[in-house]
Design a protein around this motif. Structure first.
Motif, PDB file in Angstrom:
ATOM      1  N   LYS A  82       7.206  -0.052   3.767  1.00  0.00           N
ATOM      2  CA  LYS A  82       8.391   0.334   3.150  1.00  0.00           C
ATOM      3  C   LYS A  82       9.353  -0.644   3.074  1.00  0.00           C
ATOM      4  O   LYS A  82      10.320  -0.656   2.369  1.00  0.00           O
ATOM      5  CB  LYS A  82       8.911   1.601   3.586  1.00  0.00           C
ATOM      6  CG  LYS A  82       9.490   1.592   5.064  1.00  0.00           C
ATOM      7  CD  LYS A  82      10.357   2.865   5.588  1.00  0.00           C
ATOM      8  CE  LYS A  82      10.864   2.618   7.101  1.00  0.00           C
ATOM      9  NZ  LYS A  82       9.914   2.853   7.970  1.00  0.00           N
ATOM     10  N   PHE A 140       5.841   3.947  -0.228  1.00  0.00           N
ATOM     11  CA  PHE A 140       6.825   5.121  -0.108  1.00  0.00           C
ATOM     12  C   PHE A 140       6.654   6.019  -1.080  1.00  0.00           C
ATOM     13  O   PHE A 140       6.048   5.304  -2.281  1.00  0.00           O
ATOM     14  CB  PHE A 140       8.201   4.810   0.094  1.00  0.00           C
ATOM     15  CG  PHE A 140       8.696   3.650  -0.935  1.00  0.00           C
ATOM     16  CD1 PHE A 140       9.328   4.306  -2.182  1.00  0.00           C
ATOM     17  CD2 PHE A 140       8.746   2.294  -0.787  1.00  0.00           C
ATOM     18  CE1 PHE A 140       9.821   3.225  -3.238  1.00  0.00           C
ATOM     19  CE2 PHE A 140       9.451   1.442  -1.478  1.00  0.00           C
ATOM     20  CZ  PHE A 140       9.737   1.897  -2.772  1.00  0.00           C
ATOM     21  N   SER A 176      10.319   8.736   7.325  1.00  0.00           N
ATOM     22  CA  SER A 176      11.455   7.919   7.083  1.00  0.00           C
ATOM     23  C   SER A 176      12.128   8.273   5.674  1.00  0.00           C
ATOM     24  O   SER A 176      11.151   8.411   4.808  1.00  0.00           O
ATOM     25  CB  SER A 176      11.082   6.472   7.279  1.00  0.00           C
ATOM     26  OG  SER A 176      10.803   6.008   8.605  1.00  0.00           O
ATOM     27  N   GLU A 178      15.076   7.190   3.060  1.00  0.00           N
ATOM     28  CA  GLU A 178      15.958   6.193   2.416  1.00  0.00           C
ATOM     29  C   GLU A 178      16.852   7.291   1.106  1.00  0.00           C
ATOM     30  O   GLU A 178      16.243   8.063   0.337  1.00  0.00           O
ATOM     31  CB  GLU A 178      15.432   5.001   2.047  1.00  0.00           C
ATOM     32  CG  GLU A 178      16.582   3.972   1.346  1.00  0.00           C
ATOM     33  CD  GLU A 178      15.797   2.913   0.451  1.00  0.00           C
ATOM     34  OE1 GLU A 178      16.175   1.855   0.315  1.00  0.00           O
ATOM     35  OE2 GLU A 178      14.832   3.349  -0.077  1.00  0.00           O
ATOM     36  N   TRP A 187      17.143   3.138   6.547  1.00  0.00           N
ATOM     37  CA  TRP A 187      16.162   4.297   6.724  1.00  0.00           C
ATOM     38  C   TRP A 187      16.317   4.975   7.844  1.00  0.00           C
ATOM     39  O   TRP A 187      16.966   4.433   8.798  1.00  0.00           O
ATOM     40  CB  TRP A 187      14.496   3.720   6.623  1.00  0.00           C
ATOM     41  CG  TRP A 187      14.099   3.284   5.608  1.00  0.00           C
ATOM     42  CD1 TRP A 187      14.232   1.961   5.331  1.00  0.00           C
ATOM     43  CD2 TRP A 187      13.230   3.742   4.492  1.00  0.00           C
ATOM     44  NE1 TRP A 187      13.732   1.625   3.732  1.00  0.00           N
ATOM     45  CE2 TRP A 187      13.189   2.745   3.493  1.00  0.00           C
ATOM     46  CE3 TRP A 187      12.671   5.047   4.371  1.00  0.00           C
ATOM     47  CZ2 TRP A 187      12.334   3.068   2.427  1.00  0.00           C
ATOM     48  CZ3 TRP A 187      11.995   5.257   3.236  1.00  0.00           C
ATOM     49  CH2 TRP A 187      11.826   4.296   2.206  1.00  0.00           C
ATOM     50  N   THR A 189      14.772   8.415  10.430  1.00  0.00           N
ATOM     51  CA  THR A 189      13.403   9.362  10.683  1.00  0.00           C
ATOM     52  C   THR A 189      14.068  10.866  10.705  1.00  0.00           C
ATOM     53  O   THR A 189      14.921  11.058  11.495  1.00  0.00           O
ATOM     54  CB  THR A 189      12.761   8.876  11.471  1.00  0.00           C
ATOM     55  OG1 THR A 189      13.418   9.045  12.936  1.00  0.00           O
ATOM     56  CG2 THR A 189      11.863   7.621  11.469  1.00  0.00           C
TER      57      THR A 189
END
Length: 372
Positions: A82, A140, A176, A178, A187, A189
């Motif tokens: 990512k 992602f 994760s 964003e 990012w 989690t």
């Protein structure tokens, strides 16, 4: 292997007290070696930039457990896609890491330490690269926010649908996230709060701590239906052991209820023989926002029980005290599979309670919710 692991741990002791200096030198050296790498990191490095270095350090300290070492690193390599990290970047990072370790340790550094870290990093980067190259999924997923509900001043429950490709997660895992509109390249989690489904919809429970939590703040206060998020590959091993026949106890604190809720939803689809006991704790009754949904599941499944607990508020019609203490009052849990999710303090207290019950460590899985 034992000598190798000892060298890594001994050398880490030399630099750990100067962790900020190590981090600063690592990134300064990295960006000097390859200025283009700076574009892969957030504009504000504080709190976020250390994640790459943290990952490498954590991996270096697990070399005495080859099985988890391999699984952890391959997942780490998949996750770092990512950031647009490719195989060529790992060599540059290795040079910067060794330079940073030597500089921070100073005269106490020796050739044995140097070679141990060279070998460790070679193994780390090889396994991370293999994990990344062997992953058929995209780096992602784009996801559209479907619903957004504020729960008090600092918490929100939101759902989103992963677009274009199915997102293959297991109940209990985390991803994760964003928020590219507000915080590109940053990012954070979050555990997925629902079981996998054909609609490709994920639910998140997000709490933003006071004075911190950039991504969490954006998700709680600035996100609305229709916004686009980015979601990286699922990680984590707090999943149901399908081969086990043991009954289950799950302990959740605050928004740590998210993965526990997902586990219960998954079990609701097929469980008929395992009793499941959920202990759900918070400071105040109003913080038990997920309790109505859990109680609905209790009404539908006779194998499920939920015990709420509050550490503050004497007028609460339920268990009083820390959820770890409440758990102990209902024990012992020696013959159960145990799942724990919540703040670092709550997880530590619960693990101590389970240790006193002599629950085998192999029967315990947990996730800690930090304050990033």
């Amino acid at each position: 292997m034992e000598h190798f692991a000892r060298l890594l741990k001994e050398s880490w002791i030399l630099v750990e007290p100067d962790r900020d200096r190590l981090s600063g030198y690592f990134y300064a050296r990295l960006f000097l070696l390859d200025p283009e790498l700076r574009k892969l990191f957030p504009a504000e490095m504080s709190g976020q930039g250390d994640r790459l270095l943290d990952a490498v350090i954590t991996a270096s300290q697990t070399v005495d457990d080859p099985e988890s070492f391999d699984e952890y690193l391959r997942a780490l390599g998949r996750d770092h896609r990512k950031y647009h990290v490719d195989a060529a970047h790992y060599a540059t990072m290795g040079v910067a890491l060794l330079d940073a370790l030597r500089t921070t340790a100073g005269d106490d550094w020796n050739l044995e330490f140097d070679q141990a870290w060279r070998d460790a990093y070679a193994a780390i980067s090889a396994k991370m690269t293999a994990g990344a190259e062997g992953d058929p999924n995209p780096p992602f997923w784009h996801a559209e926010v479907l619903t957004h509900e504020r729960i008090g001043p600092d918490t929100a429950v939101l759902t989103c649908r992963a677009l274009q490709f199915p997102l293959p997660w297991k109940a209990g895992q985390y991803v994760s996230v964003e928020v590219p509109r507000h915080l590109p390249r940053v990012w954070r989690t979050y555990s997925v709060a629902n079981a996998p489904n054909e609609e490709n919809v994920l639910e998140f429970h997000v709490r933003t701590p006071t004075g911190a939590g950039w991504v969490s703040g954006a998700l709680v206060r600035r996100t609305k239906p229709g916004d686009l998020l980015r979601i990286a590959a699922p990680m984590g091993s707090m999943t149901v052991d399908g081969a086990s026949t043991r009954d289950i106890v799950a302990v959740a604190g605050g928004v740590g209820v998210a993965p526990v809720k997902a586990l219960v939803e998954e079990l609701a689809a097929h469980n008929r023989t395992r009793w499941v006991h959920v202990f759900y704790g918070a400071r105040r009754p109003e913080d038990l926002y997920a309790l109505p949904g859990l109680q609905k599941l209790v009404a539908e499944h006779q194998w499920l029980s939920v015990t709420p607990a509050c550490s503050e508020g004497t007028d609460f019609d339920g268990e009083q005290g820390l959820v770890s203490d409440v758990l102990s009052r209902f024990g012992p849990w020696t013959d159960h599979d145990c799942y724990v999710s919540g703040s670092a303090r709550m997880v530590r207290a619960t693990l101590r309670a389970l240790a006193e019950d002599e629950v085998p460590p192999a029967h315990i899985r947990y996730d800690t919710f930090g304050n990033l």
